[in-house]
Design a protein around this motif. Structure first.
Motif, short mmCIF file in Angstrom:
data_model
loop_
_atom_site.label_atom_id
_atom_site.label_comp_id
_atom_site.label_asym_id
_atom_site.label_seq_id
_atom_site.Cartn_x
_atom_site.Cartn_y
_atom_site.Cartn_z
N THR A 1 25.66 31.31 48.30
CA THR A 1 26.10 32.14 47.03
C THR A 1 27.39 33.05 47.59
OG1 THR A 1 24.63 34.08 47.78
CG2 THR A 1 23.78 32.44 46.20
N HIS A 2 27.65 33.31 48.82
CA HIS A 2 28.71 33.88 49.47
C HIS A 2 29.98 32.93 48.93
CE1 HIS A 2 31.86 35.34 52.04
NE2 HIS A 2 31.87 34.19 52.48
N THR A 3 29.79 31.73 49.27
CA THR A 3 30.90 30.71 49.08
C THR A 3 31.12 30.81 47.55
OG1 THR A 3 30.14 29.56 50.79
CG2 THR A 3 31.14 28.38 49.07
N ALA B 1 34.92 24.95 51.06
CA ALA B 1 34.90 24.56 52.27
C ALA B 1 34.98 25.63 53.64
CB ALA B 1 35.86 23.37 52.68
N HIS B 2 35.30 26.73 53.32
CA HIS B 2 35.76 27.66 54.23
C HIS B 2 34.48 28.11 54.86
CE1 HIS B 2 33.91 31.11 52.26
NE2 HIS B 2 34.20 31.99 53.46
N ASP B 3 33.19 27.95 54.68
CA ASP B 3 32.30 28.18 55.50
C ASP B 3 31.40 27.10 56.02
OD1 ASP B 3 32.47 30.94 56.21
OD2 ASP B 3 31.46 31.82 54.82
N LEU B 4 31.67 26.02 55.88
CA LEU B 4 30.78 24.97 56.23
C LEU B 4 30.67 24.63 57.68
CD1 LEU B 4 32.61 21.87 54.08
CD2 LEU B 4 30.70 23.13 53.72
N ALA C 1 40.32 36.23 49.58
CA ALA C 1 39.13 36.34 48.62
C ALA C 1 37.72 36.54 49.36
CB ALA C 1 39.11 35.07 47.76
N ASP C 2 37.72 35.78 50.73
CA ASP C 2 36.53 35.88 51.53
C ASP C 2 36.27 37.21 51.71
OD1 ASP C 2 34.72 34.88 53.14
OD2 ASP C 2 35.89 34.55 54.92
N GLU C 3 37.29 37.81 52.41
CA GLU C 3 37.19 39.28 52.79
C GLU C 3 36.42 40.21 51.59
OE1 GLU C 3 40.26 40.22 56.10
OE2 GLU C 3 40.46 41.87 54.44
MG MG Z 1 33.18 33.56 54.10
#
Ligand code: MG
Length: 398
Positions: free
Chosen positions: A83-85, A112-115, A214-216
């Motif tokens: 859900t974060h992704t 893909a950033h947290d895979l 956007a992640d932050e």
């Molecule tokens: Mg992240």
């Protein structure tokens, strides 16, 4: 009756990009392509394909059962990596769209950033890094790349998902210089006849820069939300966060009767909105001041152009400090994750002694990658719950 709408071909999509996107956007037609060249798709752009490949990967499905901050399964409303992704993708797309940048590329990078995150969050990452000392270490960003370049198996005779150059570039994080992907001596793929050498450069595409910010934005806000939901922090503590206070005051001037959860939910939502608006404004200002004209200009520009304004950056630093002190290092969070990471450590050592426990596909990589790396890949790919089950199966009750 008129004819049904004709197929919107890839070429038509590329033409739409040409008309809609800013000149410094990464246009899919200008992609440097893939390590293993492929025939272009009849009706999808290169980055649409990248996004779909990630969503259909095994590593993506596992994000559902991996800890974001709170151990997976702790509460039904709490965020998981999945859900974060999705929140990151949503925020990233909004920013990209409003700046005339390539939404599909931004989305694919965010997906893909947290895979590469191992089970049990940062505590799990630290444990694996310790175990991999002398064997190349462990870092979740590097692992995300490793998954899409090597571990996923989807295509005959090809390791990984064979993603585009720009997608892989976007997954290289926290670097001073970006190594052009596919660089290990491999020739650059033929993409629209471009074959020139690429020297390392200081900035990734604007789309990758957006994915990063956007992640932050996502975790700063949703970890506060989860912290409140889980009673790790109290509303009184939030008085020290200027962004929270300013947002609340602004909301109360419009809805003076809001209170409790209803007020908090609206503050969280509005903090995201404010931050996104700030990033869009500041980035536009920087883009104009830098005078970049093409996606290549962006890459050789010494500073990132997607950024918070100075006051917002200061607010974010304060918020970050608060999150570390009050949530990430909160005893309730650390204890659980540390306890689980101790199991991860034991299981790691047990696997080194019993390589026969590895799956068949993993075992095949041992001669080339070494036993430590293969065990690390195997365990880091596990979800929280699978690792706990596996521990019980191999070593007894947890
Ligand atoms: Mg992240």
């Amino acid at each position: 009756m008129s004819e049904p709408t004709v197929l919107r071909s890839r070429e038509a999509m590329e033409e739409i990009e040409r008309q809609l996107l800013a000149p410094y956007a990464q246009h899919s037609r200008d992609s440097r392509g893939r390590l293993h060249p492929e025939t272009p798709h009849p009706y999808r752009t290169e980055y649409q394909r990248d996004g779909a490949r990630i969503i259909h990967s095994q590593a993506f499905r596992r994000l559902e059962y991996k800890t974001q901050v709170f151990l997976s399964g702790t509460g039904d409303h709490l965020r998981t990596r999945l859900t974060h992704t999705m929140e990151v993708a949503s925020i990233g797309r909004s920013i990209a769209r409003s700046l005339g940048l390539n939404e599909y590329l931004t989305e694919a990078i965010t997906l893909a950033h947290d895979l590469g995150h191992p089970p049990f969050g940062h505590s799990g990452e630290k444990t694996l890094d310790e175990r991999m000392r002398g064997h190349g270490g462990f870092d979740h960003n590097a692992q995300s790349l490793r998954i899409v370049e090597r571990i996923e198996k989807k295509y005959p005779h090809v390791d990984g998902l064979n993603l585009t150059y720009e997608l892989l570039e976007g997954l290289q994080k926290h670097r001073k210089l970006f190594d052009p992907p596919f660089w290990d001596g491999a020739p650059l793929p033929e993409a629209e006849g471009r074959r020139e050498r690429v020297e390392p450069y200081p900035s990734p595409s604007l789309e990758a820069q957006i994915a990063d910010i956007a992640d932050e934005i996502a975790y700063y806000s949703h970890d506060l939300d989860d912290g409140l939901e889980f009673h790790l922090i109290t509303p009184a503590q939030l008085e020290e966060i200027d962004l929270w206070v300013a947002t609340r005051e602004e909301i109360l001037s419009r809805y003076p009767d809001l209170e409790g959860r209803e007020l908090f939910a609206y503050i969280i939502r509005s903090m995201i909105d404010r931050t996104v608006e700030d990033v869009i404004g500041e980035s536009l200002r920087r883009l104009r001041a830098a005078g970049v004209r093409t996606a290549t200009d962006v890459r050789y520009h010494p500073e990132w152009l997607i950024a918070y304004s100075a006051p917002m950056a200061a607010s974010k630093r304060r918020l970050r400090r608060f999150l570390y002190q009050q949530i990430y290092f909160h005893p309730d969070i650390r204890e659980v994750n540390d306890r689980c990471s101790a199991l991860l450590r034991e299981l790691f050592d047990a696997y080194l002694e019993h390589p026969e426990w590895l799956g068949e596909t993993s075992a095949r990589r041992i001669p080339e990658d070494g036993l430590h790396r293969v065990v690390c890949d195997y365990l880091s790919g596990m979800t929280d719950r699978y690792l706990l089950e596996e521990y019980e199966r191999r070593l007894g009750p947890v």
